[in-house]
Scaffold this motif. Structure first.
Motif, mmCIF file in Angstrom:
data_model
loop_
_atom_site.group_PDB
_atom_site.id
_atom_site.type_symbol
_atom_site.label_atom_id
_atom_site.label_comp_id
_atom_site.label_asym_id
_atom_site.label_seq_id
_atom_site.Cartn_x
_atom_site.Cartn_y
_atom_site.Cartn_z
ATOM 1 N N PRO A 96 0.800 -1.228 0.000
ATOM 2 C CA PRO A 96 0.000 0.000 0.000
ATOM 3 C C PRO A 96 0.837 1.284 0.000
ATOM 4 O O PRO A 96 0.336 2.350 -0.361
ATOM 5 N N LYS A 97 2.108 1.218 0.378
ATOM 6 C CA LYS A 97 2.962 2.412 0.385
ATOM 7 C C LYS A 97 3.384 2.855 -1.018
ATOM 8 O O LYS A 97 3.897 3.950 -1.183
ATOM 9 N N VAL A 98 3.201 1.995 -2.013
ATOM 10 C CA VAL A 98 3.504 2.394 -3.384
ATOM 11 C C VAL A 98 2.383 3.330 -3.830
ATOM 12 O O VAL A 98 1.212 2.964 -3.777
ATOM 13 N N PRO A 99 2.723 4.559 -4.246
ATOM 14 C CA PRO A 99 1.686 5.538 -4.579
ATOM 15 C C PRO A 99 0.704 5.042 -5.641
ATOM 16 O O PRO A 99 1.103 4.410 -6.623
ATOM 17 N N ASN A 100 -0.575 5.323 -5.420
ATOM 18 C CA ASN A 100 -1.619 4.932 -6.375
ATOM 19 C C ASN A 100 -1.426 5.599 -7.727
ATOM 20 O O ASN A 100 -1.933 5.113 -8.731
ATOM 21 N N THR A 101 -0.725 6.724 -7.749
ATOM 22 C CA THR A 101 -0.516 7.456 -8.996
ATOM 23 C C THR A 101 0.537 6.813 -9.888
ATOM 24 O O THR A 101 0.716 7.239 -11.019
ATOM 25 N N CYS A 102 1.218 5.798 -9.374
ATOM 26 C CA CYS A 102 2.268 5.120 -10.147
ATOM 27 C C CYS A 102 1.775 3.761 -10.641
ATOM 28 O O CYS A 102 1.182 2.998 -9.880
ATOM 29 N N ALA A 103 2.054 3.479 -11.902
ATOM 30 C CA ALA A 103 1.770 2.156 -12.452
ATOM 31 C C ALA A 103 2.980 1.260 -12.173
ATOM 32 O O ALA A 103 4.123 1.693 -12.326
ATOM 33 N N VAL A 104 2.733 0.030 -11.735
ATOM 34 C CA VAL A 104 3.812 -0.932 -11.475
ATOM 35 C C VAL A 104 3.799 -1.965 -12.601
ATOM 36 O O VAL A 104 2.802 -2.632 -12.836
ATOM 37 N N GLU A 105 4.932 -2.063 -13.295
ATOM 38 C CA GLU A 105 5.077 -3.041 -14.361
ATOM 39 C C GLU A 105 5.994 -4.164 -13.876
ATOM 40 O O GLU A 105 7.040 -3.897 -13.289
ATOM 41 N N LEU A 106 5.586 -5.399 -14.125
ATOM 42 C CA LEU A 106 6.386 -6.566 -13.747
ATOM 43 C C LEU A 106 7.016 -7.157 -15.000
ATOM 44 O O LEU A 106 6.362 -7.277 -16.036
ATOM 45 N N LEU A 107 8.289 -7.530 -14.865
ATOM 46 C CA LEU A 107 9.024 -8.120 -15.976
ATOM 47 C C LEU A 107 9.665 -9.430 -15.519
ATOM 48 O O LEU A 107 10.145 -9.521 -14.380
ATOM 49 N N VAL A 108 9.668 -10.415 -16.373
ATOM 50 C CA VAL A 108 10.376 -11.672 -16.144
ATOM 51 C C VAL A 108 11.331 -11.838 -17.311
ATOM 52 O O VAL A 108 10.918 -11.792 -18.474
ATOM 53 N N GLU A 109 12.616 -12.000 -17.005
ATOM 54 C CA GLU A 109 13.662 -12.087 -18.031
ATOM 55 C C GLU A 109 13.601 -10.859 -18.955
ATOM 56 O O GLU A 109 13.734 -10.974 -20.170
ATOM 57 N N ASN A 110 13.370 -9.691 -18.345
ATOM 58 C CA ASN A 110 13.313 -8.397 -19.038
ATOM 59 C C ASN A 110 12.189 -8.289 -20.063
ATOM 60 O O ASN A 110 12.230 -7.448 -20.954
ATOM 61 N N LYS A 111 11.167 -9.154 -19.947
ATOM 62 C CA LYS A 111 9.992 -9.074 -20.814
ATOM 63 C C LYS A 111 8.792 -8.686 -19.952
ATOM 64 O O LYS A 111 8.526 -9.337 -18.933
ATOM 65 N N PRO A 112 8.053 -7.642 -20.325
ATOM 66 C CA PRO A 112 6.868 -7.254 -19.559
ATOM 67 C C PRO A 112 5.851 -8.393 -19.528
ATOM 68 O O PRO A 112 5.554 -8.989 -20.563
ATOM 69 N N VAL A 113 5.362 -8.708 -18.321
ATOM 70 C CA VAL A 113 4.383 -9.795 -18.184
ATOM 71 C C VAL A 113 3.076 -9.343 -17.532
ATOM 72 O O VAL A 113 2.061 -10.014 -17.689
ATOM 73 N N ALA A 114 3.081 -8.214 -16.798
ATOM 74 C CA ALA A 114 1.848 -7.788 -16.129
ATOM 75 C C ALA A 114 1.974 -6.366 -15.611
ATOM 76 O O ALA A 114 3.075 -5.881 -15.346
ATOM 77 N N GLN A 115 0.822 -5.724 -15.471
ATOM 78 C CA GLN A 115 0.704 -4.460 -14.749
ATOM 79 C C GLN A 115 0.069 -4.826 -13.411
ATOM 80 O O GLN A 115 -0.844 -5.651 -13.364
ATOM 81 N N LEU A 116 0.545 -4.226 -12.351
ATOM 82 C CA LEU A 116 0.076 -4.570 -11.010
ATOM 83 C C LEU A 116 -0.782 -3.432 -10.457
ATOM 84 O O LEU A 116 -0.260 -2.401 -10.044
ATOM 85 N N PRO A 117 -2.108 -3.605 -10.452
ATOM 86 C CA PRO A 117 -2.981 -2.558 -9.926
ATOM 87 C C PRO A 117 -2.854 -2.411 -8.410
ATOM 88 O O PRO A 117 -2.446 -3.340 -7.709
#
Length: 129
Positions: A45-66
């Motif tokens: 919850p400390k990650v600001p809501n105004t920021c989108a979090v992108e997850l990468l596996v082996e430097n390939k985007p795999v998901a956005q984390l709401p």
């Protein structure tokens, strides 16, 4: 007698051919499916809501984390490079922050991480229940 020996050897060689076709590793068999593991990644919850979090596996985007959500990823077992980065969305002051690490996953293993932001540093922390 010769015919009986000939028939017996023919029967024996046919039996061997069939046994070889059924043996493990025979050409007609399909290889074992790749061993998989599961990553569950949540967002602190400390990650600001105004920021989108992108997850990468082996430097390939795999998901956005709401905000307030987690994602479950089926990945190949073994050593993988995980990365989370903040992207500009609305008025994100921390855009561009990123964190990465290598993890070793065993086949069938489920591991949980939490994307955290502390002292203006982003990191993936093991999430314990």
């Amino acid at each position: 007698m010769r015919i009986l020996i000939l028939l017996a050897s023919l029967y024996f060689s046919i039996g061997l051919s069939q046994a070889e076709a059924l043996a493990p590793g025979a050409a007609g068999q399909h290889p074992a499916p790749e061993k998989m593991a599961t990553l569950i990644i949540g967002r602190d919850p400390k990650v600001p809501n105004t920021c989108a979090v992108e997850l990468l596996v082996e430097n390939k985007p795999v998901a956005q984390l709401p905000t307030g959500k987690s994602v479950s990823l089926d990945v190949p077992a073994g050593t993988l490079y995980l990365r989370a980065r903040l992207q500009s969305a609305d008025h994100c002051d921390a855009a561009g922050l990123a964190s990465g690490q290598s993890v070793l996953l065993e086949p069938g293993e489920t591991r949980q991480y939490l994307v955290m932001l502390d002292n203006n540093a982003l990191f993936l922390a093991p999430h314990l229940h």
